[in-house]
Every structure is written in structure tokens, then in C-alpha cells.
Design a protein around this motif. Structure first.
Motif, short mmCIF file in Angstrom:
data_model
loop_
_atom_site.label_atom_id
_atom_site.label_comp_id
_atom_site.label_asym_id
_atom_site.label_seq_id
_atom_site.Cartn_x
_atom_site.Cartn_y
_atom_site.Cartn_z
N ARG A 109 -5.60 -1.52 15.95
CA ARG A 109 -4.12 -2.95 16.55
C ARG A 109 -4.81 -3.90 16.00
O ARG A 109 -5.95 -4.37 16.05
N LEU A 110 -3.51 -5.11 15.46
CA LEU A 110 -4.42 -6.05 15.22
C LEU A 110 -4.50 -7.52 15.35
O LEU A 110 -3.62 -7.73 16.57
N GLU A 111 -5.51 -8.08 15.59
CA GLU A 111 -5.62 -9.12 17.18
C GLU A 111 -6.29 -10.46 15.94
O GLU A 111 -7.54 -10.05 15.55
N ARG A 112 -5.87 -11.57 16.05
CA ARG A 112 -6.02 -12.50 15.63
C ARG A 112 -6.99 -12.22 13.91
O ARG A 112 -8.04 -12.98 13.66
N PHE A 133 -1.07 3.12 14.43
CA PHE A 133 -1.71 1.37 13.87
C PHE A 133 -0.17 0.92 15.27
O PHE A 133 0.64 0.82 14.90
N ALA A 134 -0.93 0.43 16.48
CA ALA A 134 0.19 -0.54 16.77
C ALA A 134 0.24 -2.05 16.72
O ALA A 134 -0.24 -2.42 15.96
N TRP A 178 0.80 -6.59 7.07
CA TRP A 178 -0.43 -6.29 8.15
C TRP A 178 -1.91 -6.60 7.33
O TRP A 178 -1.72 -6.25 6.28
N PRO A 179 -2.47 -7.69 7.38
CA PRO A 179 -3.62 -8.41 6.71
C PRO A 179 -4.54 -7.54 6.40
O PRO A 179 -5.06 -6.75 7.83
#
Length: 375
Positions: free
Chosen positions: A176-179, A215-216, A338-339
Motif C-alpha cells: 500500500r502507498l503511505e505518504r 496493491f491496496a 501511483w507514484p
């Protein structure tokens, strides 16, 4: 939680080429591979051909990256001592109505920057390959073969020499993507580890869609469908009647039952196309008769008793039966939002040939290197 600059999911030829490219650029890279051996699936179960770039739509990724990648691959093999053979390929018309297809190949190749094709008459073909029958042929001198396992070992060696790491029997179960950074959860030997990484590459081949589903928060609409095309290979016992690769004109889903050679001179025929729903590498020996019939169109002296079951491979496709062939799908942040993430889908033939060029494209998409230029 461990930190690393980049995680590459999948240790086949594409994942290894991408990871090597990033590591050489100074990016601390970790490869996560589910199997014990690199490239256990599509990367090692194919024809091991270095393609010239004859078949692919001009301007497509397949066309551009095949032509650029071929030049890179020959140079890499020479520099790293990976054994290869630039043996050349004959593409055959076995009936008059197939001449137009050869002309289309010739025109397409020229538009792709492949300018060394030569038209041959039946007598000129017979001088090269006395056992072959045709009404016309194209000669591709820049087509070759290599040992895919040796090539992948060289890529792995470069990765590790450049500070990269290869984790075997490991599987990404969630990300998952965080910050602006990725949290990636990896299961290995029954234990789960957590990694933080700026860059993430999904090069999982047959399982790329399944990995992307983990990938959440990734938009599911950006994940293409998955189709699996199984191909059988039969080997020829006894003395090899060929010195070059022999290809008929292409059929639906593949390039026809063609002749490839290994570096020891052994002959194998294939692949055919069988659409399947899940990974299955069993060999269906009942296909021998169909193989023999296809082969006898250009090799009429075939003794079908010499055909022996070889192996099978599976091509990851993003279009199904009867649909036009799809291009490589290399999705960066511009496509999915998504970066720092690149997803690779449908990387089938000529993926092996194009692997180093694909690696350049991915590294550029991640901002790790300058965008590559076609030669």
C-alpha cells in the motif's frame, strides 16, 4: 521495518534486467522471487531466440524495444561471455498464397529499422537447408539464439555485484502507498516481513495481475485481463537436419510450429497454442500428429517417430483467442496514478530479446535514469 530504495517483484529475465539496471544506476534494489530458481516460468520455457524485429506493429513497444534490445543483448552477451549464436532465420512461404505475408513481414521489418532481410528463391533456400521445401523465403541474418539460464545468471551476477539482493522463495502478499512511499509485506519461510520502499516494480510475469490485485488502493480498472497461452515443444531425436532457424508464416496466437536450435545443435519444434485457465506444464503427447502435419509442410522428409515430447511454456497475454495481438503493457504513474510504481503486463515474445531495453524504459519511468533513445 526494513528500508530499501526499490523492490522488484519477480525474478524472471525482465525482473532481473530491471533490477540490474537500477542497481547499476545506484538504486539499492531488492528482488522478491517466489520460486527457488530465477526465471522458472516464462523466462526459461521458450524458444530462446534473439528476434530481429520483423513481426511487430511499427511504432509499438514490441517493435522499438525488440530492435533496440537485440543490439543491446548481442553486445551484452559478448561483453559478459554469455554464449550465443547468430545463426540466422529463414521465414518460409510454402504456398503461393503465403508470398503476400512474407512481403508484409519485409515491409514491416523495414519500417521497424530492420534492413538486412534478403529474399531467397527455393534453390537458394536448398543451398542453405537442403531438407526444407518452400516457394519463397526471407533470410534474417541478425536472428540468433542464446541460453536463457546463462543470460539470467549473468544478470543476477551484475545485480549482486552492484549491491542488489535477490530473495528466493519469497512472495509479496500486500502493498500500500503511505505518504508517498510503499509499504510492502513479504512472506518467506512462513514469516512475514515489512519493507518500506520509494520505488516498486511489478514484473511478476504470469502472476502480474494477481500481484497488482494485492496493491491496496490501486484502481482495478487499470489492471488488464489475463489470458494464458500454453505452447508445446517436441524435440527431434538423432542427427539434426538443420543449421538455421526455420519459421513458417505466423498463425493465430503465435509464430507457428517453427524450428529452433539449442547451442549444442539439438532441434526442437514449437510452440503451438493452447488457451488454458491456469498454469499447467504437462506435455500432451497426443499433439504429436498435429505437429507432424504442420512440420511436413516445410520438412516433408520428417520421420514422425523421431518426434519426442519436450517441454511446455506459457505466454502471459492480455488479449484472448481471436483478438489482435496486444503490445507490451508498461504502466507507470501516468497510467495508474501511483507514484513510484511500474506494472508490467503481457510481457511475452519478444520479451527475452527486449529485456535490456525494457529495463531502460522502466528505469526511466521511475526517474532513475534518463529516457532511452532508439538507435
Amino acid at each position: 521495518m526494513e528500508r530499501v530504495d526499490c523492490i522488484v517483484i519477480g525474478g524472471g529475465v525482465i525482473g532481473l534486467a530491471v533490477a540490474r539496471r537500477l542497481a547499476i544506476a545506484g538504486v539499492e534494489t531488492l528482488v522478491i522471487e517466489r520460486e527457488a530458481v530465477p526465471g522458472s516460468h516464462t523466462s526459461s520455457r521458450n524458444s530462446e531466440v534473439i528476434h530481429a524485429g520483423l513481426y511487430y506493429r511499427p511504432g509499438s513497444l514490441k517493435a522499438r524495444l525488440c530492435v533496440r534490445g537485440r543490439l543491446q543483448l548481442y553486445r551484452y552477451c559478448q561483453e559478459r561471455g554469455v554464449v550465443y549464436r547468430r545463426c540466422g532465420k529463414l521465414i518460409l512461404a510454402v504456398s503461393d498464397d503465403e508470398r503476400a505475408t512474407l512481403q508484409n513481414y519485409c515491409d514491416t521489418a523495414r519500417r521497424n529499422g530492420v534492413t538486412d532481410l534478403v529474399w531467397l528463391t527455393p534453390s537458394e533456400v536448398a543451398a542453405l537447408e537442403p531438407a526444407v521445401r518452400c516457394v519463397a523465403a526471407l533470410w534474417s541474418p541478425s536472428t540468433g539464439i542464446l541460453n536463457s539460464h546463462d543470460y539470467m545468471q549473468a544478470l543476477l551476477g551484475d545485480l549482486e555485484t552492484s549491491g542488489g539482493t535477490f530473495a528466493r522463495r519469497a512472495e509479496v502478499v500486500n502493498a500500500r502507498l503511505e505518504r508517498g512511499r510503499h509499504r510492502v509485506f513479504v512472506q518467506q519461510d512462513g514469516a512475514c516481513s515489512e519493507f518500506e520502499t520509494q520505488l516498486l516494480v511489478n514484473a511478476a510475469g504470469l502472476d502480474a495481475q494477481t500481484v497488482a490485485q494485492a496493491f491496496a488502493g490501486l484502481d482495478r480498472a487499470t489492471i488488464p485481463p489475463r489470458y494464458l497461452a500454453k505452447g508445446h515443444y517436441f524435440t527431434l531425436q538423432g542427427r539434426a537436419p538443420f543449421q538455421h532457424l526455420i519459421y513458417p508464416v505466423a498463425d493465430g496466437g503465435g509464430l507457428g510450429i517453427h524450428v529452433t536450435l539449442d547451442l549444442a545443435g539439438g532441434v526442437r519444434f514449437g510452440p503451438d497454442v493452447e488457451w488454458i485457465s491456469g498454469a499447467d506444464y504437462s506435455v500432451d503427447e497426443s499433439r504429436r500428429d498435429a505437429f507432424a502435419a504442420a512440420i511436413c509442410r516445410y520438412y516433408p522428409d520428417l520421420d514422425a517417430a523421431r518426434l519426442q515430447p519436450g517441454y511446455t511454456g506459457i505466454r502471459p497475454k492480455i488479449v484472448g483467442p481471436g483478438e489482435p495481438a496486444a503490445d507490451f503493457c508498461i504502466q507507470g504513474p501516468a497510467e495508474h496514478g501511483w507514484p513510484g510504481l511500474v506494472n508490467l503486463y503481457g510481457i511475452e515474445s519478444p520479451g527475452l530479446t527486449a529485456s535490456l531495453a525494457i529495463a531502460d524504459e522502466v528505469a526511466a519511468a521511475l526517474g532513475a535514469v534518463a529516457a532511452p533513445a532508439d538507435n
